[in-house]
Enzyme design. Structure first.
Site, PDB file in Angstrom:
ATOM      1  N   CYS A   1       1.230   7.247  -2.936  1.00  0.00           N
ATOM      2  CA  CYS A   1       1.636   6.261  -1.932  1.00  0.00           C
ATOM      3  C   CYS A   1       2.710   5.381  -2.543  1.00  0.00           C
ATOM      4  O   CYS A   1       3.770   5.853  -2.931  1.00  0.00           O
ATOM      5  CB  CYS A   1       0.455   5.475  -1.392  1.00  0.00           C
ATOM      6  SG  CYS A   1      -0.509   4.585  -2.621  1.00  0.00           S
TER       7      CYS A   1
ATOM      8  N   ARG B   1      -3.690   3.267  -1.802  1.00  0.00           N
ATOM      9  CA  ARG B   1      -4.050   3.909  -0.530  1.00  0.00           C
ATOM     10  C   ARG B   1      -4.266   5.407  -0.740  1.00  0.00           C
ATOM     11  O   ARG B   1      -5.099   6.031  -0.099  1.00  0.00           O
ATOM     12  CB  ARG B   1      -2.938   3.688   0.503  1.00  0.00           C
ATOM     13  CG  ARG B   1      -2.854   2.282   1.027  1.00  0.00           C
ATOM     14  CD  ARG B   1      -1.603   2.096   1.875  1.00  0.00           C
ATOM     15  NE  ARG B   1      -0.373   2.131   1.072  1.00  0.00           N
ATOM     16  CZ  ARG B   1       0.846   2.184   1.572  1.00  0.00           C
ATOM     17  NH1 ARG B   1       1.034   2.230   2.875  1.00  0.00           N
ATOM     18  NH2 ARG B   1       1.914   2.190   0.790  1.00  0.00           N
TER      19      ARG B   1
END
Lengths: 292, 137
Positions: free
Chosen positions: A241, A246
């Site tokens: 990411c 994430r």
């Protein structure tokens, strides 16, 4: 589908627990809260939970890297965490930072770590108890264990070798295409170029979770991560990411909920790749091809 | 309190008390008047902050009034907003524009909560100044 049936349907058991389960087992496990907001724990947390900050505690403060084995063990002992504890991690933002902490615990081979499905948001929405009392725990028993980066962590030099195996970019579509350098509404954490690693498919992390922050059932995860992409269970995966948090959530879903054996998280992510000199970058909606 | 006094209030404390003070500031952030809830376009989103925070700047060059809206689940952001509210609200435009851009780093929080998070507060101050400049023009 009941929450229990959903969890029984995942490929790996004992890695995700329901809020009901945690409420019934509060004193049997070691609960750890890991949030994006460093003060949120102090406004109230699950009774007995220990605070763990990703930024100021799990990272080495000089090198861009995680703690080494000795310092991780020291941190665990200070927090009253022992090597054989069952750790339940939860946090804000649909467990981004809890999943990231989960991944770091696995870098150190901690055996029994589980995520609270739905994280802090679901626990709070269900009006379950919170307290401001900080637990007083005796020092933990945690030996220094060498961090093992090989099997679940990818480095920049691994990316070219990995291609054309599945690479999943879990950022927003605008970050993926290169239209913007950072998440909508987030600070630019400093990338010189916008776009994605050639060949990467864009599956924003949010597609994996339901409205209450808990994971979608296995069948839905499979159709998003494998069905739509044409990737197979037997493939090797790398997720990334912006800084690796994430993508830890997607790493967790691929590895544990779908049971794919070879999944690595590239924590250098876009803040590294978008600044590297001379590496290939693709812009726009097409994945593109990684030119070796 | 002026900005030096607020900075002094933070830096005179131990690390854990300093975070506690930021939390107290977060609790003390006044809620914006109801009219902003009904007309959210009156407020501007601070994109530099990780949590959704909105600001509005009203008044004239003699007296500038600030309004903030930030969720309870983002206490660090609320704390930053509340500190800026303390040093900027109901001041003259000139006083706000004179406030040093380094003020967020004068609170001794960079090491405790990371420079990345403190950057959100710089974004908030930047936007307050820009809107103040527009008001005073």
């Amino acid at each position: 589908m009941s929450e229990e049936a959903k969890i029984e349907g995942y490929a790996t058991q004992n890695v995700l627990v329901t809020t009901d389960w945690l409420a019934a087992n509060l004193t049997e496990v070691t609960i750890v809260e890991s949030n994006e907001d460093i003060l949120l724990y102090d406004t109230g947390h699950i009774p007995g939970a220990v605070k763990l900050d990703w930024h100021t505690e799990l990272n080495d403060q000089v090198r861009r890297d995680y703690l080494d084995g000795e310092n991780f063990a020291k941190l665990m002992r200070q927090k009253g965490i022992s090597r054989d504890d069952t750790i339940i991690l939860y946090g804000d933002k649909s467990n981004w930072w809890a999943a990231y902490a989960f991944w770091v615990f696995k870098l150190f081979g901690h055996e029994d770590v589980r995520l609270l499905d739905g994280g802090r948001m679901k626990w709070v929405a269900e009006e379950r108890p919170l307290t401001k009392d900080k637990p007083s725990r005796p020092e933990g028993n945690y030996p220094a264990v060498e961090r093992e980066d090989g099997s679940i962590r990818a480095f920049r030099d691994d990316i070219g070798k990995h291609s054309p195996s599945p690479l999943i970019d879990i950022r927003s579509p605008q970050e993926y295409t290169g239209e913007r350098l950072h998440m909508p509404d987030y600070p630019n954490e400093g990338a010189a170029r916008g776009g994605h690693i050639p060949g990467a498919r864009n599956i924003p992390w949010g597609r994996l979770v339901q409205e209450d922050g808990s994971f979608k059932p296995k069948g839905e995860l499979e159709s998003i991560l494998l069905g739509e992409t044409g990737f197979a269970h037997t493939d090797s995966f790398v997720t990334y990411c912006r800084i690796g948090e994430r993508s830890s959530l997607t790493w967790f879903a691929l590895k544990y909920l779908l049971g794919i054996s070879d999944v690595r998280n590239y924590d250098g992510s876009w803040t590294e790749w978008g600044n590297l000199v001379g590496v290939p970058i693709a812009q726009g909606e097409e994945p593109g091809v990684f030119a070796q | 309190m002026n900005y030096q006094e607020v900075a002094e209030e933070f830096t005179s404390l131990s690390d854990s008390d300093r975070l506690q003070l930021l939390l107290e500031y977060a609790d003390d952030l006044p809620e914006p008047p109801a009219r902003f809830g009904e007309n959210p376009e009156l407020m501007e989103r601070v994109e530099e902050c990780q949590a959704p925070v909105f600001i509005a700047v009203e008044g004239d060059s003699d007296r500038v009034e600030l309004f903030f809206s930030a969720p309870r689940e983002a206490p660090t952001t609320r704390g930053f907003a509340s500190v800026l509210n303390t040093v900027c609200n109901l001041r003259s435009a000139q006083e706000i524009l004179d406030l040093t851009d380094d003020f967020p780093s004068m609170l001794g929080l960079d090491k405790l909560i990371s420079p990345l998070r403190v950057r959100g507060m710089r974004g908030m101050l930047f936007r307050i100044k820009r809107k103040t400049r527009e008001l005073a023009a």
